[in-house]
Design an enzyme around this catalytic site. Structure first.
Site, PDB file in Angstrom:
ATOM      1  N   GLY A 101      26.196  41.193  34.803  1.00 18.05           N
ATOM      2  CA  GLY A 101      26.072  41.092  36.254  1.00 18.05           C
ATOM      3  C   GLY A 101      25.401  39.778  36.627  1.00 18.05           C
ATOM      4  O   GLY A 101      25.241  38.881  35.804  1.00 18.05           O
ATOM      5  N   GLU A 489      53.336  34.808  40.287  1.00 20.66           N
ATOM      6  CA  GLU A 489      52.797  35.510  39.108  1.00 20.66           C
ATOM      7  C   GLU A 489      53.155  34.759  37.838  1.00 20.66           C
ATOM      8  O   GLU A 489      52.325  34.593  36.936  1.00 20.66           O
ATOM      9  CB  GLU A 489      53.326  36.937  39.076  1.00 20.66           C
ATOM     10  CG  GLU A 489      52.954  37.741  37.842  1.00 20.66           C
ATOM     11  CD  GLU A 489      51.449  37.895  37.620  1.00 20.66           C
ATOM     12  OE1 GLU A 489      50.657  37.575  38.533  1.00 20.66           O
ATOM     13  OE2 GLU A 489      51.058  38.303  36.515  1.00 20.66           O
ATOM     14  N   GLU A 496      47.107  30.302  33.054  1.00 20.31           N
ATOM     15  CA  GLU A 496      45.877  30.920  32.548  1.00 20.31           C
ATOM     16  C   GLU A 496      45.878  31.072  31.026  1.00 20.31           C
ATOM     17  O   GLU A 496      44.812  31.190  30.429  1.00 20.31           O
ATOM     18  CB  GLU A 496      45.600  32.255  33.224  1.00 20.31           C
ATOM     19  CG  GLU A 496      46.480  33.402  32.848  1.00 20.31           C
ATOM     20  CD  GLU A 496      46.010  34.709  33.484  1.00 20.31           C
ATOM     21  OE1 GLU A 496      44.808  34.944  33.643  1.00 20.31           O
ATOM     22  OE2 GLU A 496      46.891  35.492  33.861  1.00 20.31           O
TER      23      GLU A 496
HETATM   24  C1  AGP Z   1      45.668  37.909  35.858  1.00 25.46           C
HETATM   25  O1  AGP Z   1      46.388  37.673  34.670  1.00 25.46           O
HETATM   26  C2  AGP Z   1      44.186  37.666  35.666  1.00 25.46           C
HETATM   27  N1  AGP Z   1      43.674  38.385  34.556  1.00 25.46           N
HETATM   28  C3  AGP Z   1      43.397  37.892  36.947  1.00 25.46           C
HETATM   29  O2  AGP Z   1      43.963  37.127  37.975  1.00 25.46           O
HETATM   30  C4  AGP Z   1      43.342  39.358  37.428  1.00 25.46           C
HETATM   31  O3  AGP Z   1      44.617  39.781  37.860  1.00 25.46           O
HETATM   32  C5  AGP Z   1      42.370  39.450  38.604  1.00 25.46           C
HETATM   33  O4  AGP Z   1      41.088  39.042  38.159  1.00 25.46           O
HETATM   34  C6  AGP Z   1      42.274  40.862  39.204  1.00 25.46           C
HETATM   35  O5  AGP Z   1      41.792  41.754  38.232  1.00 25.46           O
HETATM   36  P1  AGP Z   1      41.845  43.340  38.553  1.00 25.46           P
HETATM   37  O6  AGP Z   1      43.295  43.704  38.693  1.00 25.46           O
HETATM   38  O7  AGP Z   1      41.168  43.980  37.385  1.00 25.46           O
HETATM   39  O8  AGP Z   1      41.117  43.574  39.836  1.00 25.46           O
END
Ligand code: AGP
Length: 616
Positions: A101, A489, A496
């Site tokens: 956190g 996407e 990434e």
């Molecule tokens: C996508 O490949 C990434 N890992 C990232 O953008 C992810 O989708 C985003 O952090 C949202 O995560 P969540 O669906 O767990 O909320």
């Protein structure tokens, strides 16, 4: 976001802690460490870098102890160095603490503690918390060391602004571990003669499937044969024992080289899981009991907001097309971190759906809370059962994709889109969609998994294309209508995990500036299924070709003339345009994967990223 695991019981702790850290490494992998209770003292081992560095240190020293805490870090405050690694100690060196956190008010607390004579060795916010807990521990007159530690942690966290999931031990109380959470997940694993604390169940599912998900402000004390949860107000908190619904194997790579590839190949099954028990042929509609809304309440919803981050946001973009096309419900999609501050005007009968794989993304959680503050009903489209977001919504739809360990979201995207399609069918059938149309959609949805399996058979072809363009300095992803979000996407996947700069655009935007980037060593990926805008996409492809830009096209089988214009073609089976994102995204997932592998990137743990972003 970081990973925590604690163990107390009859076994040696260090192998269990290391195994748990390995399963949590996707949550953060800048550094790792552990602290073990042994012979009245603490053994603290920590190393910057991947968990293997810590593993080597543990192998060299073979630390003993039946109780311990450990941590794998995604650095927020302070570079990933040995000193900044967790656990952190208090002034006395008798209390060790790990933290997931962010402590927003750590600086004034640090200044105050320094004025009280405390000396800090790290740059982290967490060390402030370990000193604060130690400060209250030393002040306490409580004779029972276990209660004293729990009380000290409770007092320390009350002064925190920010988020925490923590575990703490003290040499005076060798038979307990204390945990606490606010905004960062923490779960208690219930064993026979042993108990666990972890950031998520994948770290402990090998040892127990019986867990207690802690709530915000809970403080828990675990020993080898008991656990006690205290609420914020003091006094025992109500707890629910849950049964984990997946196995250790689900959270393992199996024969795949990477979790991401395994999860790409799981998509036929994960979509079946998302559909299971939710299609009614009798009523030609979807059955989504988790919404906890009657048909009349569904009927009264006049506007929908979809909110999420990253891939979840892109799924929401697809959802906007689905809901407005199939159900004719006005829908808007929001980037969660923007919605929370935008103070958007809202009307009555507006419902917000928050989309999140982890169910812990702090920006999406904030969007949820802002929507509730504005009086909206908030529903979740979530993968992680009993996650913070799932528990704060007024209901929702689990996507049942199983654990998604690869940092790059794949199966969660297609399962989120599947659930949004079910939602559109439900809303459409309540409004104007005929039973014939409903049945046709059910048939087409049920055919999707096998069609994805067909696309996966082209992996070698896609790998060849990936190897050809793996050294590109950039990539453009283009799509129209419901495939524009898929272009976004695909660009996110590529950037990434391969670190190639990539961007997604509506195809028609090419001539509004994007085409300036086109050149021979910068490929453009076009999503060009055979739909109403196919010819428009062909025109855009020709504009790129006229400027010697290479083109990779995802197209519908049976229409080979696209080969006249595109350099590379990946075919997908026919399907209704409105369902095409479930198919067009698959080649993009594989393309990104193979490009990243060709570039020697760490596919499952890309640099600077973590699986779930629980810090702002
Ligand atoms: C996508 O490949 C990434 N890992 C990232 O953008 C992810 O989708 C985003 O952090 C949202 O995560 P969540 O669906 O767990 O909320």
């Amino acid at each position: 976001m970081c990973g925590i695991i604690g163990y107390i019981g009859k076994r040696q702790a260090n192998p269990i802690l290391l195994d748990g850290l390995r399963r949590l490494e996707y949550r953060g992998y800048d550094s790792a460490g552990m602290a073990l209770q042994h012979d009245g003292g603490l053994t603290v081992l920590k190393r910057a870098g991947r968990i293997d560095n810590l593993r080597k240190l543990v192998a060299e020293t073979n630390p003993q102890g039946h109780a311990g805490i450990s941590h794998t870090r995604w650095a927020t405050h302070g570079a990933p160095t040995d000193v900044n690694s967790h656990p952190h100690l208090d002034r006395s060196g008798k209390l060790a603490l790990v933290h997931n956190g962010v402590i927003e008010n750590y600086q004034p607390l640090r200044d105050w503690l320094i004025s009280e004579g405390h000396v800090f060795v790290s740059e982290t916010d967490t060390e402030v918390l370990s000193h604060l807990a130690g400060y209250y521990y030393d002040l306490s007159t409580e004779k029972d060391a276990s209660k004293r530690l729990a009380a000290a942690v409770q007092q320390a966290v009350r002064r925190i602004k920010g988020t925490y999931g923590i575990a703490a031990i003290h040499t005076d109380a060798p038979d307990v571990i204390v945990g606490a959470r606010l905004g960062s997940p923490l779960v208690v694993g219930l064993g026979q003669g042993e108990h666990f604390l972890a950031s998520d169940v994948s770290a402990i599912v090998a040892y127990t499937k019986d867990v207690v998900y802690l709530n915000d402000y809970d403080v828990v004390t675990i020993s080898s044969d008991s656990y006690d949860v205290q609420s914020q107000e003091g006094g025992s908190a109500s707890v629910t024992v849950s049964r984990v619904d997946f196995t250790q194997e689900d959270a393992e790579k199996g024969d795949f080289p990477h979790f991401m590839l395994k999860e790409i190949y799981e998509q036929p099954q994960s979509i079946r899981n998302a559909l299971r028990g939710r299609l009614s042929r009798d009523e030609a509609t979807a059955v989504l009991g988790g919404l906890q809304l009657e048909p009349r309440e569904l009927r009264d919803i006049s506007r929908i907001i979809l909110s999420g981050c990253g891939t979840a946001y892109h799924a929401g973009m697809v959802g906007e097309y689905l809901l407005e096309t199939i159900a004719r419900v006005p829908t808007e999609v929001e980037i969660a971190s923007e919605f929370r501050y935008r103070n958007a005007p809202t009307e009555k009968n507006t419902v917000q759906f928050v989309i999140s794989q982890s169910g812990e993304t702090i920006d999406t959680l904030a969007s949820l809370r802002e929507a509730k503050r504005k009086g909206m009903r908030v529903l979740g489209i979530v993968n992680n059962v009993a996650s913070t977001i799932a528990r704060e919504t007024d209901g929702g739809i689990y996507i049942h994709a199983g654990p998604e360990i690869g940092v790059a979201a794949t199966k969660s995207f297609t399962s989120q889109v599947t659930v949004l399609t079910l939602l559109s069918l439900l809303f459409g059938r309540i409004r104007h969609l005929s039973s014939t149309d409903g049945l046709e959609m059910i048939d087409e949805l049920e055919a999707i998994p096998d069609k994805i399996a067909t696309i996966l058979q082209q992996a070698d072809h896609i790998k060849t294309i990936a190897n050809k363009y793996a050294n590109a300095e950039g990539m453009l992803f283009m799509g129209r209508q419901i495939n524009y979000p898929v272009a976004m996407e695909g660009a996110l996947k590529m950037k990434e995990i391969s670190y190639i700069y990539a961007s997604g655009h509506p195809s028609a935007e090419l001539k509004h500036g994007v085409i300036a980037l086109v050149k021979p060593d910068l490929p453009s990926v076009f999503l060009a299924p055979h739909d109403a805008v196919f010819e428009k996409n062909i025109s855009n492809i020709e504009e790129v070709k006229a400027r010697k830009g290479p083109v990779i096209a995802v197209a519908t089988e049976g229409h080979p003339h696209i080969e006249r214009v595109a350099d590379e073609v990946i075919y997908i089976p026919r399907c209704p345009s409105i369902l095409s994102p479930l198919l067009t995204v698959i080649p993009l997932q594989l393309l990104a994967y193979y490009v990243a592998v060709a570039r020697g990137c760490d596919v499952d743990k890309p640099r600077n990223l973590a699986k779930s972003v629980t810090v702002e």
